[in-house]
Scaffold this motif. Structure first.
Motif, PDB file in Angstrom:
ATOM      1  N   SER A 151      60.965   3.327  64.234  1.00 27.12           N
ATOM      2  CA  SER A 151      61.330   4.023  65.466  1.00 27.12           C
ATOM      3  C   SER A 151      62.168   3.050  66.286  1.00 27.12           C
ATOM      4  O   SER A 151      62.373   1.897  65.884  1.00 27.12           O
TER       5      SER A 151
ATOM      6  N   ASP B 285      38.542   1.503  71.187  1.00 26.98           N
ATOM      7  CA  ASP B 285      39.562   1.979  72.128  1.00 26.98           C
ATOM      8  C   ASP B 285      40.937   1.372  71.858  1.00 26.98           C
ATOM      9  O   ASP B 285      41.879   1.580  72.633  1.00 26.98           O
TER      10      ASP B 285
ATOM     11  N   ALA C 188      52.836  -1.729  72.460  1.00 25.35           N
ATOM     12  CA  ALA C 188      52.955  -0.699  71.421  1.00 25.35           C
ATOM     13  C   ALA C 188      53.690   0.489  72.037  1.00 25.35           C
ATOM     14  O   ALA C 188      54.089   0.440  73.209  1.00 25.35           O
ATOM     15  N   GLU C 189      53.858   1.554  71.259  1.00 26.80           N
ATOM     16  CA  GLU C 189      54.620   2.708  71.760  1.00 26.80           C
ATOM     17  C   GLU C 189      53.976   3.316  73.002  1.00 26.80           C
ATOM     18  O   GLU C 189      54.673   3.843  73.874  1.00 26.80           O
ATOM     19  N   ASP C 190      52.643   3.252  73.108  1.00 26.09           N
ATOM     20  CA  ASP C 190      51.955   3.866  74.233  1.00 26.09           C
ATOM     21  C   ASP C 190      51.622   2.874  75.339  1.00 26.09           C
ATOM     22  O   ASP C 190      50.785   3.128  76.191  1.00 26.09           O
ATOM     23  N   GLY C 191      52.269   1.687  75.308  1.00 25.86           N
ATOM     24  CA  GLY C 191      52.093   0.721  76.379  1.00 25.86           C
ATOM     25  C   GLY C 191      51.423  -0.568  75.931  1.00 25.86           C
ATOM     26  O   GLY C 191      51.415  -0.910  74.746  1.00 25.86           O
TER      27      GLY C 191
ATOM     28  N   LYS D  27      63.621   1.736  70.434  1.00 26.55           N
ATOM     29  CA  LYS D  27      63.447   1.774  71.884  1.00 26.55           C
ATOM     30  C   LYS D  27      64.673   1.138  72.532  1.00 26.55           C
ATOM     31  O   LYS D  27      65.342   0.287  71.923  1.00 26.55           O
TER      32      LYS D  27
ATOM     33  N   TYR E  21      56.832   0.040  61.493  1.00 28.33           N
ATOM     34  CA  TYR E  21      55.393   0.224  61.337  1.00 28.33           C
ATOM     35  C   TYR E  21      55.025   0.122  59.863  1.00 28.33           C
ATOM     36  O   TYR E  21      55.678   0.723  59.001  1.00 28.33           O
TER      37      TYR E  21
END
Length: 590
Positions: free
Chosen positions: A569, A174, A369-372, A571, A562
């Motif tokens: 990328s 996961d 990470a990018e998704d939390g 933020k 990455y």
């Protein structure tokens, strides 16, 4: 290869200030805590920190945490996240007093309070004048801190695994972090350390550069492991060059020397910092002082036959002050520069010192990470990017970073661990097999590249292409060179395949981490086309729209690199603090 397994509530990789501060919090709460370190804990690089730890105690003159916050945001050239900076500066007095209660032998004022000295970029009343904020134990503050924390951990029954090298992060199906796989250096034994929460506190990676104040152990192990596990690296283009490394040796001369009244002089004896920073002078921010020194040398005002250094002068100070406040610096100057600073100035030159970027975290120490949030994974100290240092770290904020985020990481880990089920999940065999394949490749490689020569090529390339001043063509050339060197790293050969105390094997494994850091640095630096803090490009000129070459319209954002495809990328920077008004953007001057 047989792989043993050990289980814990928490595993910490790195026994410097951040790792040991987190371990105190965890072990004293009753959790089974393991600390993995490739050196004895009190030999971790925190021991080399000299000048002090910042906190607005106000023991010598008025001070306030909001002034400290302002200085840190300004020092970061507005790339620091203001929520994390507020958290750190507000917590500073508490964590310093806690450390004092652990037995930290701070120097004292005549009234018995913790002694504080001025440090570069630390000012009173929102930039008005220098303030005494650095809490010091002579010029050996890191040494005193590390020993105090180690003793506290011994008392708390923290379990240390000394002279073990962490190899890779282990992730579940996961995406959660389940622990690390590590190797005992003496025997070559490989072991899985599984835990409900894992903290990386592995320090910096200054050894990607040829000239560095960093110890030989500072090889970016945590950062490299995170990158290989698919975690992005944040703001890796920002590296601080400390103004005062001993010329020709790179050994650090603390900023505390200038805090006690030291003056930088060029070949004609001029106190040249008055021209570059009329207000703060020699106590301007480190990137400002480093660039001023390089400019003096480039324009022919450097000292020595090659005009390749300047002088740090404390001959005007009372010898008693030097012997009391700077005894270690006198010893370093005599041993490494061949001068007694009581009688002669010390030859100094800017030297790679500190990694501002690293594994992205929030101010709770959770890796992002990018998704939390990445479940089960935490980072603190120099390997982490909270981001409180932004584009340039203020001196003494590094030791504060260790204490504040080591503690907050430990508290976050306790909260998570107590919610976890008793049974640990299964580790996918493929995660272990990846590490075993890497070890097998090293052992089987024949007629490959030399680890030493490959590392040296990387260090020389980084020194040339991503130094104090950066140039468009050199950065592009540097990307090509580092990517070519990466291919050599993948083919390095271990000449001595002995299993016992095999330093050659360890150096090859460290190089796997160093090359990831070098790639992240050079690719990120090449992409950022502005000048900000420690990242100064010749093709980003100073204009009214872009003061000092800083482009807030296009570049007020964090870089995320990455490993997969050298992808970048971005933020946004957090401009909103937790409770106070934001520190507004403006031209950065001292």
């Amino acid at each position: 290869m047989k792989v043993a397994k050990r289980t814990f509530d928490a595993v910490i990789v790195g026994a410097g200030g951040a790792g040991m501060r987190a371990a105190v919090t965890l072990a004293e709460s009753g959790l089974k805590t393991a600390v993995i370190s490739k050196v004895f804990p009190t030999r971790s690089h925190t021991v080399a920190a000299q000048g002090g730890v910042s906190a607005s105690l106000g023991n010598s003159e008025p001070d306030h945490w909001t002034w400290h916050m302002y200085d840190t945001v300004k020092g970061s050239d507005w790339l620091g996240d203001q929520d994390a900076i507020e958290f750190m500066c507000k917590q500073a007095p508490q964590v310093v007093v806690e450390l004092e209660h652990y037995g930290m032998p701070f120097d004292r004022t005549d009234e018995g309070k913790i002694y504080q000295r001025p440090f570069g970029g630390h000012m009173s009343n929102f930039g008005e004048k220098p303030v005494r904020r650095a809490c010091a134990a002579a010029d050996r503050t890191g040494h005193a801190m590390l020993h105090a924390l180690y003793q506290r951990n011994v008392r708390a029954n923290t379990q240390f695994f000394v002279e073990w090298l962490a190899l890779d992060l282990l992730r579940g199906v996961d995406g959660s972090v389940l622990g690390v796989i590590a190797m005992e250096l003496e025997t070559g034994e490989v072991t899985v350390f599984q835990a409900k929460a894992t903290l990386f506190a592995t320090g910096g990676a200054g050894r990607i550069y040829y000239s560095s104040t960093n110890a030989f152990i500072n090889t970016g192990d945590g950062v490299g492991m995170a990158a290989r596990a698919g975690i992005p690296l944040e703001d890796m283009e920002f590296w601080q060059f400390h103004p005062t490394g001993v010329a020709g040796a790179g050994v650090l001369i603390t900023e505390g020397v200038r805090g006690e009244g030291g003056i930088l002089r060029n070949a004609s004896g001029e106190r040249f910092m008055e021209r570059y920073a009329p207000n703060a002078k020699d106590l301007a921010s480190r990137d400002v002082v480093s660039r001023a020194m390089v400019t003096e040398m480039n324009e022919g005002r450097g000292c020595g036959p090659a005009k390749d250094h300047v002088m740090l002068d404390i001959t005007h100070l009372d010898p008693k002050t030097i012997m009391t406040r700077l005894p270690g610096i006198r010893e370093i100057a005599i041993q490494f520069a061949g001068v007694d600073p009581i009688k002669e100035p010390i030859p100094v030159v800017p030297t790679c010192h500190y990694q501002m970027g690293g594994i992205p975290t929030n101010y709770h120490g959770q890796v992002m990470a990018e998704d939390g949030v990445v479940p089960g994974f935490y980072a603190a100290g120099e390997c982490a990017c909270a981001s409180v240092h932004g584009a340039n770290r203020l001196g003494t904020n590094s030791l504060l970073d260790l204490l504040v985020f080591g503690k907050s990481s430990g508290e976050s880990m306790i909260e998570q661990i107590r919610k976890e089920p008793a049974a640990l999940p299964e580790i996918p065999q493929g995660e272990i097999d990846k590490t075993l394949a890497r070890l097998n490749r090293l052992d089987q490689q024949k007629q490959g590249a030399s680890v030493h020569e490959t590392r040296l090529a990387m260090q020389r390339s980084m020194q040339k292409h991503a130094g104090v001043f950066r140039f468009k063509n050199l950065l592009q050339e540097g990307v090509e060179q580092i990517l070519a060197i990466e291919k050599q790293v993948q083919q390095t050969e271990i000449k001595d395949k002995s299993q016992v105390w095999n330093t050659a094997r360890m150096e090859a494994l460290e190089l796997d981490n160093l090359i990831e850091v070098a790639k992240a640095t050079i690719v990120s630096a090449n992409a950022r086309t502005e000048s900000r803090g420690a990242h100064v490009r010749d093709d980003a000129p100073d204009t009214p729209e872009h003061p000092d070459g800083r482009d807030d319209v296009n570049w007020l954002k964090h870089t995320l690199w990455y490993r997969d495809g050298n992808r970048l990328s971005y933020k946004p920077v957090v401009m909103k603090p937790l409770t106070v008004e934001p520190v507004a953007l403006k031209k950065r001057a001292y």
